[in-house]
Design a protein around this motif. Structure first.
Motif, mmCIF file in Angstrom:
data_model
loop_
_atom_site.group_PDB
_atom_site.id
_atom_site.type_symbol
_atom_site.label_atom_id
_atom_site.label_comp_id
_atom_site.label_asym_id
_atom_site.label_seq_id
_atom_site.Cartn_x
_atom_site.Cartn_y
_atom_site.Cartn_z
ATOM 1 N N ALA A 1 0.840 -1.233 0.096
ATOM 2 C CA ALA A 1 0.063 0.014 0.054
ATOM 3 C C ALA A 1 0.784 1.215 0.102
ATOM 4 O O ALA A 1 0.712 2.111 -0.903
ATOM 5 C CB ALA A 1 -1.040 0.019 1.146
ATOM 6 N N VAL A 2 1.898 1.313 0.787
ATOM 7 C CA VAL A 2 2.982 2.284 0.677
ATOM 8 C C VAL A 2 3.565 2.564 -0.754
ATOM 9 O O VAL A 2 3.907 3.660 -1.173
ATOM 10 C CB VAL A 2 3.807 1.964 1.979
ATOM 11 C CG1 VAL A 2 5.012 3.146 1.621
ATOM 12 C CG2 VAL A 2 3.235 2.171 3.449
ATOM 13 N N GLU A 3 3.917 1.388 -1.053
ATOM 14 C CA GLU A 3 4.624 1.212 -2.604
ATOM 15 C C GLU A 3 3.505 1.987 -3.389
ATOM 16 O O GLU A 3 4.065 2.767 -4.444
ATOM 17 C CB GLU A 3 4.796 -0.006 -3.092
ATOM 18 C CG GLU A 3 5.715 -0.035 -4.325
ATOM 19 C CD GLU A 3 5.856 -1.660 -4.802
ATOM 20 O OE1 GLU A 3 6.263 -1.624 -5.834
ATOM 21 O OE2 GLU A 3 5.908 -2.295 -3.737
ATOM 22 N N ALA A 4 2.047 1.513 -3.490
ATOM 23 C CA ALA A 4 1.214 2.272 -4.336
ATOM 24 C C ALA A 4 1.141 3.871 -4.006
ATOM 25 O O ALA A 4 0.877 4.590 -5.053
ATOM 26 C CB ALA A 4 -0.128 1.576 -4.030
ATOM 27 N N ILE A 5 1.102 4.251 -2.807
ATOM 28 C CA ILE A 5 1.154 5.703 -2.443
ATOM 29 C C ILE A 5 2.209 6.445 -3.360
ATOM 30 O O ILE A 5 2.264 7.484 -3.564
ATOM 31 C CB ILE A 5 1.073 5.888 -1.150
ATOM 32 C CG1 ILE A 5 -0.369 5.354 -0.256
ATOM 33 C CG2 ILE A 5 1.074 7.437 -0.797
ATOM 34 C CD1 ILE A 5 -0.346 5.386 1.122
ATOM 35 N N ARG A 6 3.401 5.717 -3.111
ATOM 36 C CA ARG A 6 4.505 6.249 -3.745
ATOM 37 C C ARG A 6 4.535 6.474 -5.250
ATOM 38 O O ARG A 6 4.756 7.645 -5.882
ATOM 39 C CB ARG A 6 5.950 5.594 -3.367
ATOM 40 C CG ARG A 6 6.248 5.575 -1.978
ATOM 41 C CD ARG A 6 7.687 4.895 -1.747
ATOM 42 N NE ARG A 6 8.000 5.146 -0.394
ATOM 43 C CZ ARG A 6 8.617 4.339 0.370
ATOM 44 N NH1 ARG A 6 8.972 3.171 -0.214
ATOM 45 N NH2 ARG A 6 9.156 4.499 1.752
ATOM 46 N N GLU A 7 3.925 5.442 -5.946
ATOM 47 C CA GLU A 7 3.617 5.395 -7.252
ATOM 48 C C GLU A 7 2.506 6.450 -7.800
ATOM 49 O O GLU A 7 2.907 7.029 -8.704
ATOM 50 C CB GLU A 7 3.213 4.113 -7.656
ATOM 51 C CG GLU A 7 3.198 4.067 -9.208
ATOM 52 C CD GLU A 7 4.377 4.182 -9.944
ATOM 53 O OE1 GLU A 7 4.531 4.679 -11.314
ATOM 54 O OE2 GLU A 7 5.592 3.749 -9.552
ATOM 55 N N ALA A 8 1.642 6.512 -6.953
ATOM 56 C CA ALA A 8 0.608 7.468 -7.270
ATOM 57 C C ALA A 8 1.178 8.981 -7.065
ATOM 58 O O ALA A 8 0.909 9.746 -8.033
ATOM 59 C CB ALA A 8 -0.454 7.373 -6.093
ATOM 60 N N ASN A 9 2.019 9.194 -6.052
ATOM 61 C CA ASN A 9 2.748 10.457 -6.113
ATOM 62 C C ASN A 9 3.475 10.824 -7.307
ATOM 63 O O ASN A 9 3.420 11.828 -7.908
ATOM 64 C CB ASN A 9 3.495 10.710 -4.774
ATOM 65 C CG ASN A 9 2.677 10.655 -3.567
ATOM 66 O OD1 ASN A 9 1.520 11.225 -3.558
ATOM 67 N ND2 ASN A 9 3.217 10.406 -2.357
ATOM 68 N N LEU A 10 4.015 9.896 -7.810
ATOM 69 C CA LEU A 10 4.936 9.831 -8.962
ATOM 70 C C LEU A 10 3.972 10.182 -10.347
ATOM 71 O O LEU A 10 4.254 11.099 -11.108
ATOM 72 C CB LEU A 10 5.680 8.711 -9.283
ATOM 73 C CG LEU A 10 7.117 8.696 -8.427
ATOM 74 C CD1 LEU A 10 7.743 7.030 -8.735
ATOM 75 C CD2 LEU A 10 7.937 9.612 -8.548
ATOM 76 N N ILE A 11 2.701 9.665 -10.297
ATOM 77 C CA ILE A 11 1.982 9.591 -11.470
ATOM 78 C C ILE A 11 1.343 11.181 -11.510
ATOM 79 O O ILE A 11 1.317 11.636 -12.198
ATOM 80 C CB ILE A 11 0.835 8.713 -11.420
ATOM 81 C CG1 ILE A 11 1.159 7.116 -11.624
ATOM 82 C CG2 ILE A 11 -0.379 9.052 -12.215
ATOM 83 C CD1 ILE A 11 0.353 6.281 -11.332
ATOM 84 N N ARG A 12 1.150 11.616 -10.074
ATOM 85 C CA ARG A 12 0.474 12.775 -10.008
ATOM 86 C C ARG A 12 1.604 14.035 -10.614
ATOM 87 O O ARG A 12 1.399 15.003 -11.078
ATOM 88 C CB ARG A 12 0.058 13.357 -8.404
ATOM 89 C CG ARG A 12 -1.113 12.552 -8.201
ATOM 90 C CD ARG A 12 -1.405 13.041 -6.873
ATOM 91 N NE ARG A 12 -2.447 12.045 -6.415
ATOM 92 C CZ ARG A 12 -2.296 11.332 -5.052
ATOM 93 N NH1 ARG A 12 -0.992 11.687 -4.468
ATOM 94 N NH2 ARG A 12 -2.927 10.626 -4.607
#
Length: 62
Positions: free
Chosen positions: A47-58
């Motif tokens: 879940a933390v990895e997904a949050i990091r990836e979401a921040n990169l997408i944004r």
């Protein structure tokens, strides 16, 4: 481009969760990690990895 609740063609639920989160799928009135864990069957670490990836997408969309 939208999000996918199911794993994408590559079968990666972390990427699907990141897209969902980046494109506003989360309920902002609730903590995001429990949402990711229940919706995408992720571990806390994933879940933390997904949050990091979401921040990169944004960040890339700016």
């Amino acid at each position: 481009m939208g999000y996918q609740e199911e794993p994408g063609p590559d079968g990666d639920p972390v990427k699907a969760a990141a897209q969902w989160l980046a494109f506003g799928g989360a309920d902002k009135s609730r903590p995001v990690i429990p949402q990711l864990r229940s919706k995408f069957s992720l571990t806390t670490k994933s879940a933390v990895e997904a949050i990091r990836e979401a921040n990169l997408i944004r960040a890339r969309s700016l």
